[in-house]
Design a protein around this motif. Structure first.
Motif, PDB file in Angstrom:
ATOM      1  N   LEU A  33       0.827  -1.210   0.000  1.00  0.00           N
ATOM      2  CA  LEU A  33       0.000   0.000   0.000  1.00  0.00           C
ATOM      3  C   LEU A  33       0.862   1.260   0.000  1.00  0.00           C
ATOM      4  CD1 LEU A  33      -2.745  -1.113   2.560  1.00  0.00           C
ATOM      5  CD2 LEU A  33      -3.014  -0.826   0.083  1.00  0.00           C
ATOM      6  N   GLY A  34       1.992   1.212   0.694  1.00  0.00           N
ATOM      7  CA  GLY A  34       2.873   2.368   0.734  1.00  0.00           C
ATOM      8  C   GLY A  34       3.411   2.722  -0.643  1.00  0.00           C
ATOM      9  N   LEU A  62       4.175  16.591   6.148  1.00  0.00           N
ATOM     10  CA  LEU A  62       3.639  16.229   7.458  1.00  0.00           C
ATOM     11  C   LEU A  62       4.166  14.877   7.924  1.00  0.00           C
ATOM     12  CD1 LEU A  62       1.658  16.691   9.818  1.00  0.00           C
ATOM     13  CD2 LEU A  62      -0.109  15.600   8.417  1.00  0.00           C
ATOM     14  N   PHE A  63       4.074  13.872   7.062  1.00  0.00           N
ATOM     15  CA  PHE A  63       4.433  12.521   7.496  1.00  0.00           C
ATOM     16  C   PHE A  63       5.931  12.256   7.448  1.00  0.00           C
ATOM     17  CE2 PHE A  63      -0.075  11.980   6.843  1.00  0.00           C
ATOM     18  CZ  PHE A  63      -0.420  11.124   7.878  1.00  0.00           C
ATOM     19  N   ARG A  64       6.678  13.038   6.667  1.00  0.00           N
ATOM     20  CA  ARG A  64       8.133  12.919   6.701  1.00  0.00           C
ATOM     21  C   ARG A  64       8.732  13.765   7.819  1.00  0.00           C
ATOM     22  NH1 ARG A  64      10.279  14.977   1.517  1.00  0.00           N
ATOM     23  NH2 ARG A  64      12.285  14.149   2.230  1.00  0.00           N
ATOM     24  N   GLY A  65       7.982  14.758   8.276  1.00  0.00           N
ATOM     25  CA  GLY A  65       8.525  15.700   9.254  1.00  0.00           C
ATOM     26  C   GLY A  65       8.177  15.408  10.692  1.00  0.00           C
ATOM     27  N   THR A  66       7.329  14.407  10.932  1.00  0.00           N
ATOM     28  CA  THR A  66       6.958  14.056  12.306  1.00  0.00           C
ATOM     29  C   THR A  66       7.369  12.613  12.595  1.00  0.00           C
ATOM     30  OG1 THR A  66       4.727  13.426  11.556  1.00  0.00           O
ATOM     31  CG2 THR A  66       5.023  15.656  12.392  1.00  0.00           C
ATOM     32  N   VAL A  69       6.411   7.283  15.646  1.00  0.00           N
ATOM     33  CA  VAL A  69       5.786   6.881  16.910  1.00  0.00           C
ATOM     34  C   VAL A  69       4.692   7.865  17.309  1.00  0.00           C
ATOM     35  CG1 VAL A  69       7.460   8.073  18.396  1.00  0.00           C
ATOM     36  CG2 VAL A  69       6.266   6.039  19.246  1.00  0.00           C
ATOM     37  N   ILE A  70       4.877   9.162  17.013  1.00  0.00           N
ATOM     38  CA  ILE A  70       3.841  10.157  17.303  1.00  0.00           C
ATOM     39  C   ILE A  70       2.621   9.908  16.425  1.00  0.00           C
ATOM     40  CG2 ILE A  70       3.278  12.621  17.296  1.00  0.00           C
ATOM     41  CD1 ILE A  70       5.278  11.770  19.442  1.00  0.00           C
ATOM     42  N   GLN A  71       2.844   9.582  15.169  1.00  0.00           N
ATOM     43  CA  GLN A  71       1.741   9.274  14.263  1.00  0.00           C
ATOM     44  C   GLN A  71       0.943   8.072  14.757  1.00  0.00           C
ATOM     45  OE1 GLN A  71       3.533   8.829  10.357  1.00  0.00           O
ATOM     46  NE2 GLN A  71       4.796  10.653  10.658  1.00  0.00           N
ATOM     47  N   LEU A  72       1.641   7.048  15.241  1.00  0.00           N
ATOM     48  CA  LEU A  72       0.954   5.865  15.766  1.00  0.00           C
ATOM     49  C   LEU A  72       0.149   6.207  17.017  1.00  0.00           C
ATOM     50  CD1 LEU A  72       3.761   3.164  15.351  1.00  0.00           C
ATOM     51  CD2 LEU A  72       1.698   3.417  13.964  1.00  0.00           C
ATOM     52  N   PHE A  73       0.723   7.032  17.900  1.00  0.00           N
ATOM     53  CA  PHE A  73       0.005   7.431  19.105  1.00  0.00           C
ATOM     54  C   PHE A  73      -1.275   8.186  18.759  1.00  0.00           C
ATOM     55  CE2 PHE A  73       3.995   7.415  21.954  1.00  0.00           C
ATOM     56  CZ  PHE A  73       3.705   6.133  22.389  1.00  0.00           C
ATOM     57  N   ILE A  74      -1.195   9.075  17.772  1.00  0.00           N
ATOM     58  CA  ILE A  74      -2.383   9.843  17.378  1.00  0.00           C
ATOM     59  C   ILE A  74      -3.449   8.920  16.801  1.00  0.00           C
ATOM     60  CG2 ILE A  74      -3.245  11.572  15.743  1.00  0.00           C
ATOM     61  CD1 ILE A  74      -0.599  13.069  16.123  1.00  0.00           C
ATOM     62  N   LEU A  75      -3.029   7.985  15.936  1.00  0.00           N
ATOM     63  CA  LEU A  75      -3.994   7.068  15.317  1.00  0.00           C
ATOM     64  C   LEU A  75      -4.677   6.182  16.346  1.00  0.00           C
ATOM     65  CD1 LEU A  75      -1.985   5.973  12.148  1.00  0.00           C
ATOM     66  CD2 LEU A  75      -4.110   7.276  12.162  1.00  0.00           C
ATOM     67  N   TYR A  76      -3.919   5.693  17.320  1.00  0.00           N
ATOM     68  CA  TYR A  76      -4.476   4.706  18.248  1.00  0.00           C
ATOM     69  C   TYR A  76      -5.045   5.331  19.529  1.00  0.00           C
ATOM     70  CZ  TYR A  76      -4.928   0.412  20.945  1.00  0.00           C
ATOM     71  OH  TYR A  76      -5.428  -0.632  21.690  1.00  0.00           O
ATOM     72  N   PHE A  96       2.004   2.831   9.288  1.00  0.00           N
ATOM     73  CA  PHE A  96       3.156   2.465   8.464  1.00  0.00           C
ATOM     74  C   PHE A  96       2.927   2.833   6.998  1.00  0.00           C
ATOM     75  CE2 PHE A  96       4.051  -1.197  11.633  1.00  0.00           C
ATOM     76  CZ  PHE A  96       4.648  -0.299  12.504  1.00  0.00           C
ATOM     77  N   THR A  97       1.702   2.611   6.527  1.00  0.00           N
ATOM     78  CA  THR A  97       1.387   2.905   5.126  1.00  0.00           C
ATOM     79  C   THR A  97       1.491   4.401   4.841  1.00  0.00           C
ATOM     80  OG1 THR A  97      -0.084   0.990   4.930  1.00  0.00           O
ATOM     81  CG2 THR A  97      -0.403   2.790   3.357  1.00  0.00           C
ATOM     82  N   LEU A  98       0.893   5.213   5.691  1.00  0.00           N
ATOM     83  CA  LEU A  98       0.907   6.662   5.486  1.00  0.00           C
ATOM     84  C   LEU A  98       2.323   7.226   5.527  1.00  0.00           C
ATOM     85  CD1 LEU A  98      -2.208   7.685   7.627  1.00  0.00           C
ATOM     86  CD2 LEU A  98      -2.037   7.656   5.131  1.00  0.00           C
ATOM     87  N   CYS A  99       3.110   6.753   6.485  1.00  0.00           N
ATOM     88  CA  CYS A  99       4.482   7.232   6.611  1.00  0.00           C
ATOM     89  C   CYS A  99       5.335   6.747   5.438  1.00  0.00           C
ATOM     90  CB  CYS A  99       5.073   6.754   7.936  1.00  0.00           C
ATOM     91  SG  CYS A  99       6.749   7.348   8.252  1.00  0.00           S
ATOM     92  N   SER A 100       5.201   5.467   5.112  1.00  0.00           N
ATOM     93  CA  SER A 100       5.994   4.898   4.021  1.00  0.00           C
ATOM     94  C   SER A 100       5.646   5.549   2.687  1.00  0.00           C
ATOM     95  CB  SER A 100       5.760   3.386   3.951  1.00  0.00           C
ATOM     96  OG  SER A 100       6.604   2.777   3.013  1.00  0.00           O
ATOM     97  N   ALA A 101       4.368   5.794   2.447  1.00  0.00           N
ATOM     98  CA  ALA A 101       3.941   6.418   1.192  1.00  0.00           C
ATOM     99  C   ALA A 101       4.544   7.806   1.026  1.00  0.00           C
ATOM    100  CB  ALA A 101       2.418   6.500   1.133  1.00  0.00           C
ATOM    101  N   ALA A 102       4.675   8.541   2.121  1.00  0.00           N
ATOM    102  CA  ALA A 102       5.260   9.878   2.045  1.00  0.00           C
ATOM    103  C   ALA A 102       6.707   9.816   1.563  1.00  0.00           C
ATOM    104  CB  ALA A 102       5.184  10.561   3.410  1.00  0.00           C
TER     105      ALA A 102
END
Length: 222
Positions: A33-34, A62-66, A69-76, A96-102
């Protein structure tokens, strides 16, 4: 049979084998998906209109600059505050998909911009639409050029999949942490975990090299 060998065979290896299966269930869909969304976002960043390009650039920034682990905390942990709930596995794959795609989008964007403008003009002269030109002429060439970078991102994905345990998705590292906490054998446990990750990365690197070789066009390099 000494105590260390019994611990390794009867306690550690079964737990890590269970964890590595979960890791693979996280890595494989996230990688696929990424790459897919990375191609879409990369194409929008390279050839999109003003608003579309701005949105794609903003997403990548956004996803390359943060931190992941913070992204995972926000999602969950964060999204339930606004009524959106994800299971640990779903939140991990989404993160993982959102970060990897960025990151993939940056490699794809570079590959797309490396294709000479003359090819686009030639395709348009032959009656190809912009979309058809991208799908059949530009993206296949750009993907070949971006593949080493995208492959490197997949290797990173294998390693940062270890962050899934922070949102209670107990993959390889999560299972290792449980065993280490119960046995207090942190050095032994995490040395073995390191070997597991080394094997996963080595297999992925070999597969990616084979793919690069497979996609090589005689006379045109990789």
């Amino acid at each position: 049979m000494n105590e260390e060998f019994i611990f390794l065979l009867e306690r550690l290896v079964p737990a890590l084998n269970k964890g590595v299966l979960v890791s693979l269930q996280l890595i494989v869909p996230s990688a696929i998906l990424g790459i897919f969304f990375g191609v879409v976002v990369g194409a929008c960043r390279a050839f999109g209109g003003g608003v579309l390009r701005a949105l794609a650039n903003g997403y990548a920034a956004l996803f390359r600059g943060t931190p992941l682990v913070i992204q995972l905390f926000i999602l969950y942990f964060g999204l339930p505050n606004v009524g959106i709930y994800f299971q640990p596995y779903t939140a991990a794959v989404l993160g993982f998909t959102l970060c990897s795609a960025a990151y993939h989008s940056e490699y794809i964007r570079g590959g797309l911009l490396s294709i000479k403008r003359g090819q686009v003009l030639a395709a348009q002269a032959l009656g190809f639409s912009t979309f058809t030109t991208l799908i059949w002429i530009i993206i296949p060439q750009a993907f070949r050029r971006a593949l080493p970078g995208c492959g490197n991102e997949i290797v990173y994905l294998i390693k940062y999949s270890s962050l899934a345990y922070v949102i209670t998705c107990f993959e390889l590292t999560g299972q290792a942490k449980i065993v280490a906490s119960e046995s207090f054998r942190f050095s032994e446990v995490f040395m073995v975990v390191g070997v597991y990750y080394l094997i996963l990365v080595s297999v992925a690197s070999y597969g990616l090299r084979r793919l690069e070789k497979r996609l090589e066009i005689p006379g045109f390099g990789h």
